[in-house]
Structure formats: C-alpha cells, structure tokens
Design an enzyme around this catalytic site. Structure first.
Site, mmCIF file in Angstrom:
data_model
loop_
_atom_site.group_PDB
_atom_site.id
_atom_site.type_symbol
_atom_site.label_atom_id
_atom_site.label_comp_id
_atom_site.label_asym_id
_atom_site.label_seq_id
_atom_site.Cartn_x
_atom_site.Cartn_y
_atom_site.Cartn_z
ATOM 1 N N ARG A 41 58.639 6.324 90.225
ATOM 2 C CA ARG A 41 57.253 6.049 89.841
ATOM 3 C C ARG A 41 56.254 6.660 90.815
ATOM 4 O O ARG A 41 55.162 7.047 90.419
ATOM 5 C CB ARG A 41 57.028 4.546 89.733
ATOM 6 C CG ARG A 41 57.675 3.983 88.468
ATOM 7 C CD ARG A 41 57.469 2.506 88.358
ATOM 8 N NE ARG A 41 57.892 2.029 87.048
ATOM 9 C CZ ARG A 41 58.256 0.786 86.791
ATOM 10 N NH1 ARG A 41 58.250 -0.124 87.763
ATOM 11 N NH2 ARG A 41 58.613 0.429 85.582
ATOM 12 N N LYS B 265 67.635 -7.987 72.179
ATOM 13 C CA LYS B 265 67.104 -8.851 71.119
ATOM 14 C C LYS B 265 66.342 -8.122 70.024
ATOM 15 O O LYS B 265 65.541 -7.237 70.298
ATOM 16 C CB LYS B 265 66.162 -9.883 71.752
ATOM 17 C CG LYS B 265 66.892 -10.900 72.601
ATOM 18 C CD LYS B 265 65.923 -11.758 73.399
ATOM 19 C CE LYS B 265 65.333 -12.892 72.585
ATOM 20 N NZ LYS B 265 64.359 -13.674 73.393
ATOM 21 N N GLY C 148 57.581 -1.505 78.592
ATOM 22 C CA GLY C 148 56.764 -2.379 77.756
ATOM 23 C C GLY C 148 55.570 -1.655 77.148
ATOM 24 O O GLY C 148 55.254 -1.812 75.970
ATOM 25 N N GLY D 83 63.157 0.439 80.189
ATOM 26 C CA GLY D 83 63.637 0.367 81.566
ATOM 27 C C GLY D 83 65.133 0.600 81.692
ATOM 28 O O GLY D 83 65.585 1.434 82.489
HETATM 29 P P1 ADP Z 1 65.412 -1.495 77.615
HETATM 30 O O1 ADP Z 1 65.099 -1.992 78.997
HETATM 31 O O2 ADP Z 1 65.982 -0.091 77.623
HETATM 32 O O3 ADP Z 1 64.263 -1.664 76.670
HETATM 33 P P2 ADP Z 1 66.598 -4.036 76.859
HETATM 34 O O4 ADP Z 1 65.963 -4.652 78.055
HETATM 35 O O5 ADP Z 1 66.097 -4.389 75.512
HETATM 36 O O6 ADP Z 1 66.601 -2.427 77.027
HETATM 37 O O7 ADP Z 1 68.166 -4.405 76.835
HETATM 38 C C1 ADP Z 1 69.028 -4.100 77.894
HETATM 39 C C2 ADP Z 1 70.082 -5.143 78.077
HETATM 40 O O8 ADP Z 1 70.816 -5.382 76.871
HETATM 41 C C3 ADP Z 1 71.107 -4.696 79.103
HETATM 42 O O9 ADP Z 1 71.071 -5.579 80.207
HETATM 43 C C4 ADP Z 1 72.442 -4.783 78.373
HETATM 44 O O10 ADP Z 1 73.492 -5.307 79.171
HETATM 45 C C5 ADP Z 1 72.127 -5.724 77.235
HETATM 46 N N1 ADP Z 1 73.077 -5.531 76.112
HETATM 47 C C6 ADP Z 1 73.286 -4.400 75.423
HETATM 48 N N2 ADP Z 1 74.255 -4.582 74.518
HETATM 49 C C7 ADP Z 1 74.684 -5.848 74.634
HETATM 50 C C8 ADP Z 1 75.680 -6.635 73.972
HETATM 51 N N3 ADP Z 1 76.424 -6.120 72.997
HETATM 52 N N4 ADP Z 1 75.830 -7.933 74.370
HETATM 53 C C9 ADP Z 1 75.064 -8.442 75.358
HETATM 54 N N5 ADP Z 1 74.103 -7.758 76.017
HETATM 55 C C10 ADP Z 1 73.917 -6.473 75.668
HETATM 56 MG MG MG Z 2 65.016 -3.999 79.811
#
Ligand code: ADP
Ligand code: MG
Length: 394
Positions: free
Chosen positions: A36, A197, A374, A351
């Site tokens: 960053r 989620k 975000g 992230g």
């Molecule tokens: P980003 O930061 O890229 O937007 P998120 O924060 O939405 O992504 O999600 C990342 C998290 O989702 C990671 O910590 C990962 O371990 C978890 N994750 C991915 N697939 C699964 C799964 N099948 N079961 C449980 N957790 C999961």
């Molecule tokens: Mg995340």
C-alpha cells in the site's frame, strides 16, 4: 474520469494534504508488507517533483478512538523514507499547533506524515471541527486512499469540502479500471466469485448477473447455493435460513438472466477443518454427511480455468477454497494461474484473493489488482463512494 485529479491542480510551492492508505501490517515495529505504501508513491513523487509540500494522513489498524503506541505511524515514516530516499518528518499529532507549525515550516519537496487519524475520535464521526483543523494545514487536498473511499470520515470526505479537492493517481487508476469493467467489459465477461459468504456479496452478485456472461462460484459460498437447490452439503460452511433464501432468489434471478451461473462440478471434501484431515473428491452437490467441502475439485478447477482462458475480460474476488491450508489451495491457485496466462483483461479485487495472487508471485501478470477490497466491492455494487463523491468535478 469525472472528478478532478492531481494533474488538474497547480501544486508548485503549495501545501498538499494527501489522504493515503498506509494501513499496512506491522510486526515488532516494522512494516511487513509495503504494497500500500508503494501504491501511493506515484502521487507522492508527482507532487514532490513539482515542488509541492506533501502532508500525508492515513489511518492504521483499529485503535480504540485514542492513541495506541503500537499503532503509531513512525514505522511507516521510516519505511517511506527508505523508499523515496529522502527524510520523512513524522509528528505525534494529526491536527493542532504542532501539526500547523510543522506544515508551516515545510520547504518544496518536503514530506510530513501526520499521526494515525483514528487516534482522534472525531475522524470516524466525520466531524466538521476536525475537518476544519485538517484544512488549516494545507492549501490543497488530494485523496489517494481508494481502500478507504467507502468511508465518510474527516480525512476521506469532510476535509474535501473545505479545500480544492482532487483524486490522486492511484485513486484515478482504480476508478478507471473498475469503471471500464462496469461500463464496457470485453466479452465474454467472466466473473469468478468465492470467499466465505453469499450474504456479504449479494449486491455484487446481483450486479454481475446483469453485467456478466458467466458467473463462476467457488469458496464456501457455493454450498449455500447448493443447499438452496436442495443438494447435500454435509458439514460444509453454509449460511442461516435467510442466507439460503437469498441464494435461492439469486438462482431464480440467474435463471431469468442471460448470465450463466456456474457451481463447481466437484469439490475437495475433508473429514475435519484441518490441513492434515482425510480428503476425498466428491460431486459438488453430494458432500457426504460429516464431511466439509473446503475447495473446488480438479474438474471444476479445469472448467473454470478454461472459461477464464476464453474470456474477453475476467474479474475475480474471493478465494475458491481455504487457501490458507495447502491441501485446499489448488482451486485458488488454478484460478490465479489461469488468469495470469489469460489473453483477456484480468482484474483482481479483495483482500484474500489478492494475498493469494501475491503469494504465488503473479501480481505482475494481472492487468489490474485493486488495493481496496471493501471499496472495490461497494463500487461494483453501484453504491457511491463518499471519498470520491466529495472530490470536485472536472
Ligand atoms: P476476499 O478477501 O478476497 O474478498 P473473503 O474475505 O470473502 O475473500 O473470503 C476469504 C475467506 O474464505 C478465506 O479465509 C477462506 O479460507 C474462506 N473460505 C474459502 N472457501 C471456504 C470453504 N469452502 N469453507 C470455509 N471457508 C472458506
Ligand atoms: Mg477477506
């Protein structure tokens, strides 16, 4: 770009307050990932080369509305000084007499870093009083903190109303890249969504059902969709009834849209949430009782990779599995490698997904890597970003 940028300002000899996103991970008083900080260098150099006096403000971590010695900006100042090869003066205040004196004493090309903005409880309240104190430090305001643009705080929004206010080069780059993706994506436009989620990303999914040609789902998210279809998800991470209802609505919307929503044909199931669990590859909609789906399977990974290779443009957010554990990182790696090699335009935001791309050494192979998780999702949702709205129109 509808907003003024730093290139529209006369900056020579002026004091320019620049909101940067220096919210970097620290360990034992050292910056452990300076992505960053590096991302803000083009704007900082641009200003210094033109004889501006550069006053930097950022938040760092989550202090509890009060000074916290572990979250002072001093390590950031030291790191920045190394990167630019010039001294960076750091003061222990955000606003007030010490800050005003320091700002008044600056010469063209000097760099001053203010204290963590979130030590001041008025920052998150977007206090007009704090905004006025910030405005007293400078002649011009530049917002280069895309990662904080979805927050209406004093340093990101309030102060912008009180000074000539423009976007920095990083902010401009982010808005251009994401704006182009939303306005005129190269087709077929393939979106890969994963992570934990559905309910976090519901508006993003809706937006992409209108915009994209193919929506490939992975991560824990796919099991809430499978459950909404009445499939067998075993002990996989799924959402509550409300989340499942949202997923069912999205499946209906997808069926009525021209976008194809794709769920993984197979998944890697484990008998425990652990790197040394027993694993088996099973059909995505038939996870055995007691087993957890923790990654997309090899067939799904190959299918997603092929669709990515065939895309005109790809946007990816959210890992395909629990990539933090090696046995469940293959789906995420397959998507990252396919994107790195894809002929189309490739954009990554989020992230955890960006961290995965970085760990694989593939950052340079992507066309755009968003620095704001975000903020990028809120921008895609179509919600306005307060930190951008507050800047002056061209
Ligand atoms: P980003 O930061 O890229 O937007 P998120 O924060 O939405 O992504 O999600 C990342 C998290 O989702 C990671 O910590 C990962 O371990 C978890 N994750 C991915 N697939 C699964 C799964 N099948 N079961 C449980 N957790 C999961
Ligand atoms: Mg995340």
């Amino acid at each position: 770009m509808l907003k003024k940028t730093v290139r529209d300002l006369e900056v020579g000899g002026k004091r320019v307050l620049v909101r940067v996103d220096f919210n970097v991970p620290l360990d034992a008083g050292r910056v452990v990932d300076d992505t960053r900080i590096r991302a803000a260098l083009p704007t900082i150099s641009y200003l210094r080369e033109r004889g501006a006096k550069v006053i930097l403000a950022s938040h760092l971590g989550r202090p509890k509305d009060a000074p916290d010695d572990a979250l002072r900006m001093d390590p950031v100042a030291a790191h920045l000084a190394q990167l630019i090869g010039s001294p960076v003066r750091k003061i222990d205040e955000l606003t007030g007499p010490e800050a005003e004196n320091a700002a008044a004493a600056m010469e063209p090309g000097d760099v001053l870093l203010l204290e963590n903005s979130r030590f001041d409880p008025r920052e998150k309240k977007n206090s007009p009083e704090l905004s006025a104190e910030l405005a007293r430090l400078a002649d011009l305001y530049v917002n280069d903190a895309f990662g904080a643009a979805h927050r209406a705080h004093a340093t990101t929004a309030g102060v912008a109303a009180l000074l000539p206010a423009a976007a920095g080069l990083l902010m401009e780059n982010e808005l251009d890249a994401l704006g182009a993706l939303l306005e005129s994506p190269a087709r077929p436009f393939v979106v890969v969504l994963g992570g934990a989620k559905v309910s976090d990303k519901i508006k993003v999914i809706e937006r992409f059902l209108d915009l994209a040609d193919e929506l490939l789902i992975g991560g824990a998210m796919c099991f809430t969709f499978f459950l909404a279809r009445g499939a067998q998800v075993g002990a996989s991470k799924v959402e509550d009834e409300e989340g499942v209802r949202l997923a069912a609505d999205l499946l209906d919307k997808a069926a009525a849209s021209r976008c194809e929503l794709v769920l993984p044909e197979d998944v890697v199931a484990a008998d425990a949430f652990s790197a040394d669990a027993a694993v088996q590859v099973v059909p995505g909609d038939r996870v055995p009782e007691g087993w957890l789906g923790l990654d997309i399977g090899p067939k799904a990974a190959e299918e997603y990779a092929a669709r990515i290779r065939g895309a005109g443009e790809v946007f990816w957010n959210g890992p395909m599995g629990v990539f933090e554990m090696a046995p469940f990182a293959k789906g995420t790696e397959a998507v990252a490698r396919a994107m790195a090699a894809a002929p189309g335009i490739t954009v990554v935001g989020g992230g955890d997904s960006v961290a995965a791309v970085r760990a694989l050494g593939l950052i340079g192979a992507m066309d755009h890597v968003s620095t704001g998780g975000g903020a990028s999702l809120e921008f895609i949702e179509g919600a306005s970003l307060p930190g951008v709205d507050a800047l002056q129109d061209r």
